[in-house]
Write an enzyme that holds these catalytic residues in place. Sequence first.
Site, short mmCIF file in Angstrom:
data_model
loop_
_atom_site.label_atom_id
_atom_site.label_comp_id
_atom_site.label_asym_id
_atom_site.label_seq_id
_atom_site.Cartn_x
_atom_site.Cartn_y
_atom_site.Cartn_z
CB THR A 27 5.81 2.00 -7.85
OG1 THR A 27 6.90 1.58 -7.05
CG2 THR A 27 6.27 3.06 -8.83
NE ARG A 77 12.25 -0.59 -6.68
CZ ARG A 77 11.83 -1.74 -6.22
NH1 ARG A 77 11.24 -2.60 -7.01
NH2 ARG A 77 11.99 -2.06 -4.97
CD1 TRP A 103 -0.48 -3.97 -9.16
CD2 TRP A 103 -0.03 -5.76 -7.89
NE1 TRP A 103 -1.47 -4.89 -9.38
CE2 TRP A 103 -1.23 -6.01 -8.61
CE3 TRP A 103 0.43 -6.74 -7.02
CZ2 TRP A 103 -1.94 -7.20 -8.49
CZ3 TRP A 103 -0.28 -7.94 -6.90
CH2 TRP A 103 -1.45 -8.16 -7.63
CG ASP A 104 8.16 -1.54 -7.34
OD1 ASP A 104 8.96 -2.32 -6.81
OD2 ASP A 104 8.39 -0.31 -7.46
CE1 TYR A 105 1.10 -0.52 -5.11
CE2 TYR A 105 -0.32 -2.44 -4.91
CZ TYR A 105 -0.12 -1.13 -5.33
OH TYR A 105 -1.14 -0.45 -5.96
#
Length: 661
Positions: free
Chosen positions: A457, A4, A335-337
Amino acid sequence: MIARAALIAAPVAAALAGVAALAQSQAPPAGPSPQAATSTASRTPEGAWASFNGQPNGQKYSPAAQITPDNVDELEVAWELHTGDVSDGEGDLPSIVWSATPLFVNDTVYVGTPFYRIFAVAPDTGEVKWIYDSKAELKAVTQPSLKNRGLAYWQAAEPLAGAACQKRLYLGTMMGELHAVDADTGRPCAEFGVNGVLDVNQWNAPDAKWPLSQLQPPTVYRDTLILGWAGKDWESQETPPGSVFGVDARTGERKWTFHTLPPEVAATSGTANVWTAMSVDEEAGLVYLPVSSPSPNFYGGNRLERAPHATSITALDAETGEEVWTYQMVHHDIWDYDGTSAPTLVDIRRGGETIPALIEATKQGHFFVLNRLTGEPIYPIEERPVPASDVPGERAYPTQPYVPRPEPVIADRWPGVSRLADILSLGYCSRKAEALRHDGLFTPPSLGEGSLVFPGTPGGVEWGGGALDPRSNTYVVNSSHVAMIYRLLTREDYERETSGQEKLTGYHPQTGSPYGMRLTNFLNPLGMPCWKPPYGSISAYDMDTGELLWRKPFGVVQKWGFYMPKSWGSVTIGGPAVTASGLIFIGASMDARVRALDIRNGEVLWKAQVDAPAVANPAVYTYRGRQYVAFVVGGNSILKPEVSDQLIAFALPAEGPDAGG
């Protein structure tokens, strides 16, 4: 996820090349007795590098001590190999991202390539022994590039004399196939799957929008292979739900499946998959899963129900797949953490007691240090209030876990506007910063101008993870410092902004949700980072105390053919390895150099130029009395456009005609 990050961090390359309820619910059920595992020692033979992280415990540690801080500057190229499996994306094939850790086991160096081939190489000369070609379809169906992170190795505990495939290599493909190959001959192991190939996609349901890509090699525990998968993120709301499979190493028969999402969440969401490496406590029989975030990644109005395994560390019984404990690192992740790297196992020594622990480094720069048998925190973890969302339909969780010790590698707030970038852009950076929402760590994505999110990210700490010297319990980890703009768009605005556009930067539809998304790095119109450096660092911690020992900018930025100041550091991809002599070996930097550092102070003692950024974890091995350090040199567009097919090994000068041969 680096896949990503590749979609949104290329501009950084250019620029840098220039509560209580959920908290209580995390108290895990009682696990195995602490007496069940008091050592992280691996069964890997000394001198080998037999898995993605060197050992199943994820330490990336070599007991080799021939190369020392005093002689490392004498390193020379022992051998190198070019596989031919390379593409820059300008021809008929997609570009490559080659992040494979070389393996050294069975007196052979093995490496998988982004064209899904296996090379078996003599460890002292680089001579090719054999090549296995999976004949996989070379299409970038779930990732922007052809990608491979290497191989897994298994051998029978009681091998049958004269029988084939008692030692095996496993190679995954983007199309969701897993190949089993005889490690001695390179021939397929016919009893595995169908004629040596297991189709993992047979378990892809529901919402099978893409293949369950096998880009990360399986995790091996005794006679069980543990498989996660990678997908195509940021595109849809409803996607394949997260699942991890345990399969028989001999036959490929499925033993168990672990689902990361409850049915009520999986009905309208998906992913929360394990796309990265896992680690294993071999004595306790536990496998540790770094679980990613659910879909869509930046809006959670469709998944407000509790999903305790999403963005978590979860421990399973490796034989049965039964959950032992879970600890959620981000509540309701928008947050795509993701959990990005295999936890590093460590035996913490405190007051005469040995505590079996693990370290999980995160994108937000925290280090979750947990008892690996029970999931209980070793160092206190606080639930802190965080900003609320102002997006209709969203409900950000009111608190998030915060780990004050060990000290995070990322500050709670972004470092502020770069004076140089602001001056050269006539104040653009400062004006833009004032227009963006930024309320510190865990600022939610927003509409309008968007939110300034730091770190974005790409991290923090990515899939390379850290490395541990188990004698001193010194933990070493590199990290990136990237400020990003997260901007949600109503469906009408998204269609208006993207309609008729051939080249879109950072737009992702999140189809099925009310909002599309645009992710961009916070750059000025000249392509310069609007935030202050450093852009990357490397740190060392004493894990017995949680104390930060040292931190330094790491790597070097290149732009227009020039090297930027060392104090800037570099965004990095790939992790370190450490040795018993007190050395850190690492590639990872934008400037296409590999380095050796002194673990005592972070001083660079040696560096060598290679063909592209070495974005893979290195391997350290000893063969016939000679120590080698091997790097895969593949490149990644996040750092710079260079790609390569180089596999290179360094060693001290040979002493005499028979040395190392």
